[in-house]
Design an enzyme around this catalytic site. Structure first.
Site, PDB file in Angstrom:
ATOM      1  CD  GLN A  33      -7.304   4.250   2.966  1.00  0.00           C
ATOM      2  OE1 GLN A  33      -8.095   3.455   2.477  1.00  0.00           O
ATOM      3  NE2 GLN A  33      -6.408   3.893   3.873  1.00  0.00           N
TER       4      GLN A  33
ATOM      5  CG  ASP B 275      -6.968   1.897  -0.786  1.00  0.00           C
ATOM      6  OD1 ASP B 275      -5.799   1.493  -0.717  1.00  0.00           O
ATOM      7  OD2 ASP B 275      -7.902   1.418  -0.115  1.00  0.00           O
TER       8      ASP B 275
ATOM      9  CE  LYS C  26       2.673  -0.989   7.916  1.00  0.00           C
ATOM     10  NZ  LYS C  26       1.601  -0.071   8.335  1.00  0.00           N
TER      11      LYS C  26
ATOM     12  CG  HIS D 212      -3.671  -4.155   0.374  1.00  0.00           C
ATOM     13  ND1 HIS D 212      -4.965  -3.972   0.806  1.00  0.00           N
ATOM     14  CD2 HIS D 212      -3.459  -5.504   0.416  1.00  0.00           C
ATOM     15  CE1 HIS D 212      -5.511  -5.143   1.103  1.00  0.00           C
ATOM     16  NE2 HIS D 212      -4.611  -6.085   0.872  1.00  0.00           N
TER      17      HIS D 212
END
Length: 659
Positions: free
Chosen positions: A398, A400, A486, A532
């Site tokens: 990822q 991330d 999200k 995130h």
């Protein structure tokens, strides 16, 4: 007593006779296949009531297509039981671009069986059977369906939440009232019936001949390996033969672009059986693509204010209880392993470890926003049946990142991340996208953590930022992570398929669970908000998407081999080596074909390599200090001076030109 009632039809009040159906209202428009009444989809045979608000739904609208395909699934089931009388019915929902139906049969279906069933379906369709809805109570349904064990099992789950019923079974028992749909022939005789929530088309005639059975496969009942294995037939149905042909053409094009096939042909990656399913390895040429992506994205993150961090692949299990992933996400994690008498887990996400980095020292409001980023490899225990090349794997790298901000600065950080995300997708040539807002399922609060107030606030912020973007926004109720809502970016590729790419998630839970704090300007201790963000979702999946998007013909900056030199004869090897050396000095990935093949075959080989530039050199080129360009479309440009050729190639790579 008045014999008329008033209904609202597509925004206009209208007086109609009692007993009027939706079919009566839309009799002149053959494209209307179902009606939305009071927000619910209803059959056109539905009798209208005073005050009903009615909207027509056309066959080519998403809801209309679902009804068309669901009705076609019922025709398939009827054909199967007429052809194979011992077959027992599972479920038959519409799915994207088609439908499926599950059957318990003695032997798997063969391709010849599918052809026979298509003919049987066409015969049923041509007879113009009508779909008649009939309400039934549980006991009567059990008596009527005594020979259908899978239907009997569904009756006991009537009205349950989607996760409690079965994969795709809400189309049958998702409501509070059980109904059976009878197929009625022109004489009024019921010739077949199925437990179903509906709605359906008024008549099988509307299906026409724009349908096709695609394939069959094994599928576990209700998606559980503990249950019997049934045979699933997949089909597709469209409003017209032209639509069906266009879809089949898209499938053929998608097959040509299949990243698994192209990856093998281009020597990019493989899936060694000895490693295990869902664990790809990248070969040198695939490694070039992966490295270029990672180098570029790492540099872009640093430009955007992120600090690069690193984290281990395993952790004590306790960490994931603190984060809340156990038990909420336990089904996606590999089982624990014993290390020195303690349970450890392969990490399935990076965020808990980033939280440890955050709290490793005191933080001030002056430190915020604090942005961490890494290429963190995580491991997900995906079921073997859903693994698919690079697009569904068990090892996920990822890109991330986690931003720690004050609550007041959260909207600005989300705007910053969305702008960053979209600019990266543009850089990689995925420029057609829309947004999806995933929120909590209010009917399943136990699957989510946090207060109603926190969820409402976080959702409102994401909604506001998404609206400001001006992009199309699609709702995804119930699709949120357990810790917060999200935004995801849904990108369309070159042949119109949609892929979920980037995600931005608002997390008010983990800062609380990890007791993260910062010192505010007034000296008080405050909780940060955690945002995130994954720009690609996973490097592996993104590479698979790019291979299919470009059909292997990557833009010059990403191409594993950017230039292939093809000498007309052996006499020109040294000359092309000199040209290649100049390109190599600029970091261009170049190969010169000095193999034994004749010149025409070398050209074919170079074209199959999908290199953006092929440079040809013969006697006239060498004498003129030039080369000839051959491009991917087969066109050619002769006698280009070497200085100009080098400059054009270097510029195309440096500027990330799409060719």
């Amino acid at each position: 007593m008045s014999s008329q009632i008033t209904v609202n039809v597509a925004g206009s009040e209208r007086a109609v006779d009692q007993g009027t159906t939706a079919a009566d209202l839309f009799a002149d428009d053959k494209q209307v296949v179902v009606a939305r009444i009071g927000g619910e989809l209803r059959d056109l045979h539905h009798v209208l009531l005073d005050g009903d608000v009615i909207e027509p739904v056309l066959v080519d609208e998403p809801d209309g297509l679902d009804v068309l395909r669901h009705s076609c699934a019922h025709v398939l089931a009827q054909a199967v039981q007429e052809t194979f009388p011992d077959a027992r019915l599972g479920i038959g929902p519409p799915v994207r671009d088609g439908f499926y139906y599950d059957f318990d049969v003695e032997e798997p279906f063969t391709p010849d069986d599918l052809k026979r069933l298509e003919k049987a379906m066409q015969k049923i369709i041509n007879t113009g059977q009508t779909f008649a809805r009939r309400e039934i109570d549980d006991d009567a349904a059990r008596a009527e369906l005594a020979g259908e064990p899978y239907k009997l099992e569904l009756i006991g789950l009537k009205g349950g939440a989607a996760g409690e019923v079965a994969e795709g079974a809400n189309v049958e028992v998702g409501g509070a009232q059980l109904t059976i749909y009878d197929n009625v022939d022109r004489t009024g005789q019921v010739v077949w019936g199925d437990l179903c929530r509906g709605p359906h088309l008024p008549s099988t005639k509307i299906i026409g001949n724009a349908f096709k059975l695609m394939r069959s496969a094994a599928a576990y009942w209700r998606g559980s390996e503990k249950n019997p294995q049934l045979q699933r037939i997949y089909g597709t149905a469209w409003p017209s033969k032209e639509d069906l042909k266009a879809y089949l053409d898209r499938l053929a094009e998608a097959e040509k672009r299949d990243h698994r096939k192209l990856g093998a042909e281009m020597d990019l990656y493989s899936f060694p059986e000895v490693l295990g399913a869902g664990l790809p390895v990248f070969h040198p040429r695939g490694g070039v693509i992966k490295r270029e992506m990672e180098d570029y994205v790492r540099a872009r993150h640093i430009e955007e204010g992120f600090s690069y961090v690193g984290s281990p692949h395993i952790s004590r299990e306790e960490l994931f209880y603190t984060s809340g992933h156990l038990p909420y996400y336990s089904q996606g994690m590999f089982p624990p392993m014993d290390v020195d008498g303690q349970n450890y887990r392969l990490k399935a996400m990076n965020c808990p470890i980033h939280n440890l980095i955050y709290r490793s020292r005191g933080r001030s409001y002056r430190d915020l926003p604090l942005r961490f980023f890494e290429f963190g490899t995580v491991y997900r225990d995906e079921k073997s049946g859903v693994l698919s090349g690079l697009t569904r794997v068990r090892m996920i790298t990822q890109d991330d990142s986690h931003s720690y901000v004050t609550k007041e600065d959260a909207p600005a950080e989300i705007r910053h991340l969305l702008r960053f995300v979209l600019s990266l997708l543009d850089d990689f040539g995925l420029t057609d996208y829309y947004l999806e807002l995933s929120t909590r399922d209010d009917g399943n609060e136990d699957k989510f953590i946090g207060s109603d107030e926190d969820w409402a606030e976080a959702t409102a912020i994401l909604q506001e930022v998404a609206d400001e973007s001006g992009l199309e926004l699609v709702a995804d109720p119930g699709g949120a992570a357990f810790y917060g809502p999200k935004i995801s970016v849904q990108a369309r590729d070159a042949i119109g398929r949609t892929w979920q790419m980037s995600t931005i998630q608002y997390d008010f839970n983990q800062p609380e669970r990890f007791e993260l704090e910062y010192q505010a300007a007034d000296g008080s201790r405050q909780r940060p908000v955690m945002i995130h963000s994954a720009k690609f979702g996973s490097i592996e999946r993104f590479i698979g998407v790019l291979v299919e998007h470009y059909a292997g013909q990557f833009p010059p900056w990403l191409a594993p081999v950017q230039v292939v030199g093809v000498p007309v004869a052996e006499d020109f090897y040294d000359y092309l080596d000199e040209v290649a050396a100049r390109l190599l000095a600029h970091g261009i990935r170049v190969e010169v074909d000095k193999g034994d093949d004749r010149f025409p075959k070398k050209i074919r080989n170079a074209s199959r390599s999908k290199a953006p530039f092929i440079l040809i050199a013969g006697g006239e080129d060498r004498d003129a200090a030039a080369v000839s360009f051959r491009f991917r479309d087969g066109s050619q440009e002769n006698s280009v001076p070497v200085d100009e050729a080098v400059e054009r190639i270097v510029t195309a790579v440096r500027d990330r030109v799409q060719i």
